[in-house]
Design a protein around this motif. Structure first.
Motif, PDB file in Angstrom:
ATOM      1  N   ASP A   1      -1.834   2.165  12.864  1.00 48.55           N
ATOM      2  CA  ASP A   1      -2.197   3.297  12.007  1.00 48.55           C
ATOM      3  C   ASP A   1      -1.528   3.230  10.638  1.00 48.55           C
ATOM      4  OD1 ASP A   1       0.293   3.638  13.275  1.00 48.55           O
ATOM      5  OD2 ASP A   1       0.232   5.812  13.002  1.00 48.55           O
ATOM      6  N   ILE A   2      -0.729   2.177  10.393  1.00 44.43           N
ATOM      7  CA  ILE A   2       0.003   2.028   9.127  1.00 44.43           C
ATOM      8  C   ILE A   2      -0.548   0.843   8.342  1.00 44.43           C
ATOM      9  CG2 ILE A   2       2.229   1.483   8.062  1.00 44.43           C
ATOM     10  CD1 ILE A   2       2.189   4.278   9.157  1.00 44.43           C
ATOM     11  N   GLU A   3      -0.728   1.043   7.047  1.00 40.42           N
ATOM     12  CA  GLU A   3      -1.056  -0.046   6.127  1.00 40.42           C
ATOM     13  C   GLU A   3       0.040  -0.108   5.060  1.00 40.42           C
ATOM     14  OE1 GLU A   3      -4.573  -1.518   3.025  1.00 40.42           O
ATOM     15  OE2 GLU A   3      -4.849   0.296   4.231  1.00 40.42           O
ATOM     16  N   ILE A   4       0.548  -1.308   4.816  1.00 37.44           N
ATOM     17  CA  ILE A   4       1.636  -1.478   3.854  1.00 37.44           C
ATOM     18  C   ILE A   4       1.122  -2.224   2.637  1.00 37.44           C
ATOM     19  CG2 ILE A   4       3.937  -2.436   3.447  1.00 37.44           C
ATOM     20  CD1 ILE A   4       4.367  -2.345   6.497  1.00 37.44           C
ATOM     21  N   LYS A   5       1.392  -1.670   1.463  1.00 30.99           N
ATOM     22  CA  LYS A   5       1.034  -2.312   0.202  1.00 30.99           C
ATOM     23  C   LYS A   5       2.297  -2.478  -0.647  1.00 30.99           C
ATOM     24  CE  LYS A   5      -3.754  -0.645  -0.097  1.00 30.99           C
ATOM     25  NZ  LYS A   5      -4.749   0.029  -0.978  1.00 30.99           N
ATOM     26  N   GLN A   6       2.513  -3.691  -1.122  1.00 27.93           N
ATOM     27  CA  GLN A   6       3.699  -3.969  -1.938  1.00 27.93           C
ATOM     28  C   GLN A   6       3.296  -4.294  -3.372  1.00 27.93           C
ATOM     29  OE1 GLN A   6       7.070  -6.731  -0.753  1.00 27.93           O
ATOM     30  NE2 GLN A   6       6.165  -7.957  -2.399  1.00 27.93           N
TER      31      GLN A   6
END
Length: 446
Positions: free
Chosen positions: A79-84
């Motif tokens: 359920d988590i999306e990580i954007k850097q």
């Protein structure tokens, strides 16, 4: 001309070894982006399929993404999306971070902070950052006490979780030591100067007496200075936050010892992280260099194939640290709880061990030192030196330091203004010291 910060120099080291394929210190970054430059709003927002988007703002080749840690976390948390987003140089990243903290907008859910800035952030921005000591999954005892203390306020709020550190050894060339009649075994070498930086100076004098033609004992007096001050609990600021470098005996003793390397003709008169320094590695023009764990890949790149099994690593005279970073969670973020959980997971011992194995960033979580990826780590280029053991011992022995908001300015001027005048322009140690003090006072408006 404005001098570069230690972190931008460290980024040069990271970038230089990106093509080595060794799993150490590689990666790339985009320059000029703000933390929310991916098009999502600060603090994240709705991702595809109803996912929570967590943004992470870093500087340079930070390593978390490149080591696969974001992908691993997203696999565990569908359920988590990580954007850097990354800004290449810390001197560009950090002012933007302060601006965003001041306005309460434009912030990523997690923001990285370099060690030279953590004292200022902790003392002036702590009210705008979450107390991560209370975050789920965070265990204070997992971390080195001095690393935990660096991001902890006087009222015991911990606003940053440590990622990597820079425990320091002495890298040396076995071939040059042998030609100068010195031992080459790393344990025997470490014993030559154990416990006293002045013993390191004395070994330098012994080396000079029989030095191979065209070589010097150390690369630069400034590197010696930085390593000595990095081994002192009190250096530029006292426990009360007062600037004391001018009256602190530890700093003056460090200055005098480092200056003696220059005045005794023991240095190659190089400025670190400049092209001539790189060439010095390639030409084997100096026998020793103070080297944090992250510098091993840099040496491997610059010395090349000819340096393999010629360079080795021994313990420094005293435990010392150069470098390191933190993760913080701004209170203005929309997903503070989720961001805190992610920051806790990224800095947990298991993940720090992965970061070291994949990227060469030495863990600040002491609990990681017992893990095989760290404790059993050896470096083939440096004669299979047990780097996990060497740097873990240095990390555990480093004292808790009193960091100040302008530590970087003080150290940079002592090195690049003061010591370079002694080393390259023939000024006396006192003249170099006076020049550095004048530059520092001007920079601090004193």
């Amino acid at each position: 001309m404005r001098t570069r910060t230690r972190m931008s120099r460290r980024l040069a080291a990271l970038a230089a070894v990106a093509a080595l394929g060794t799993g150490l210190l590689a990666g790339c970054a985009d320059d000029g982006k703000s933390p929310a430059a991916d098009g999502s709003s600060a603090g994240g927002g709705g991702g595809g399929g109803g996912k929570t988007v967590l943004t992470v703002g870093v500087f340079g080749a930070f390593g978390l993404k490149e080591a696969g840690l974001y992908d691993a976390y997203m696999k565990l948390h569908p359920d988590i999306e990580i954007k850097q987003t990354s800004i290449e140089r810390n001197e560009n990243y950090y002012p933007q971070l302060l601006t965003h903290l001041g306005s309460g907008s434009g912030l990523a859910d997690i923001q990285a902070v370099e060690v030279s800035n953590i004292a200022e952030v902790t003392s002036t921005q702590s009210g705008k950052l979450e107390d991560l000591s209370k975050a789920s999954g965070v265990n204070k005892d997992d971390f080195l006490p001095w690393k935990w203390a660096e991001a902890t306020t006087k009222d015991s709020r911990t606003v940053g979780l440590g990622t990597d550190i820079g425990p320091t050894g002495i890298c040396y060339r076995k071939d040059l030591f042998a030609k100068a009649g010195l031992p080459t075994d790393r344990d025997a070498v470490g014993k030559l100067w154990a416990g006293d930086w002045n013993k390191y100076l004395e070994v330098g004098r012994q080396y000079k007496a029989k030095a191979p033609s065209g070589t010097a004992f150390v690369d630069a007096a400034s590197g010696v200075l930085n390593s000595i001050t990095g081994s002192s609990a009190t250096r530029y600021y006292d426990a009360g936050g007062k600037v004391v470098y001018k009256t602190n005996p530890a700093v003056k003793q460090a200055w005098d010892t480092a200056a003696a390397f220059a005045t005794d003709g023991l240095t190659a008169k190089l400025q670190q992280f400049q092209p001539t320094w790189d060439q010095g590695f390639a030409n084997a023009s100096f026998a020793t260099v103070s080297c944090p764990a992250w510098m091993l890949g840099y040496i491997q790149d610059k010395a090349g194939a000819a340096g393999k099994d010629q360079w080795d690593v021994a313990a420094a005279p005293k435990p010392s640290n150069w470098g390191g970073s933190f993760l913080t969670v701004p209170s203005a973020g929309k997903h503070k709880a989720e961001a805190a959980k992610l920051a806790a997971w990224l800095t947990a011992p298991a993940q720090q061990a992965v970061l070291f194995e994949k990227r060469g960033s030495f863990p600040s979580a002491k609990a990681a030192y017992a893990l095989p990826a760290v404790g059993n780590a050896k470096h083939a280029y440096f004669g299979n030196a047990p780097i996990g053991q060497i740097f873990a011992k240095a990390a555990e022995g480093t004292p808790v330091q009193f960091l100040g908001p302008k530590d970087q300015i003080i150290q940079q001027n002592l090195s690049d203004i003061g010591m370079l005048q002694v080393e390259q322009k023939g000024k006396s140690p006192q003249q170099g010291w006076d020049a550095a003090v004048k530059a520092i006072d001007n920079a601090l408006d004193q």
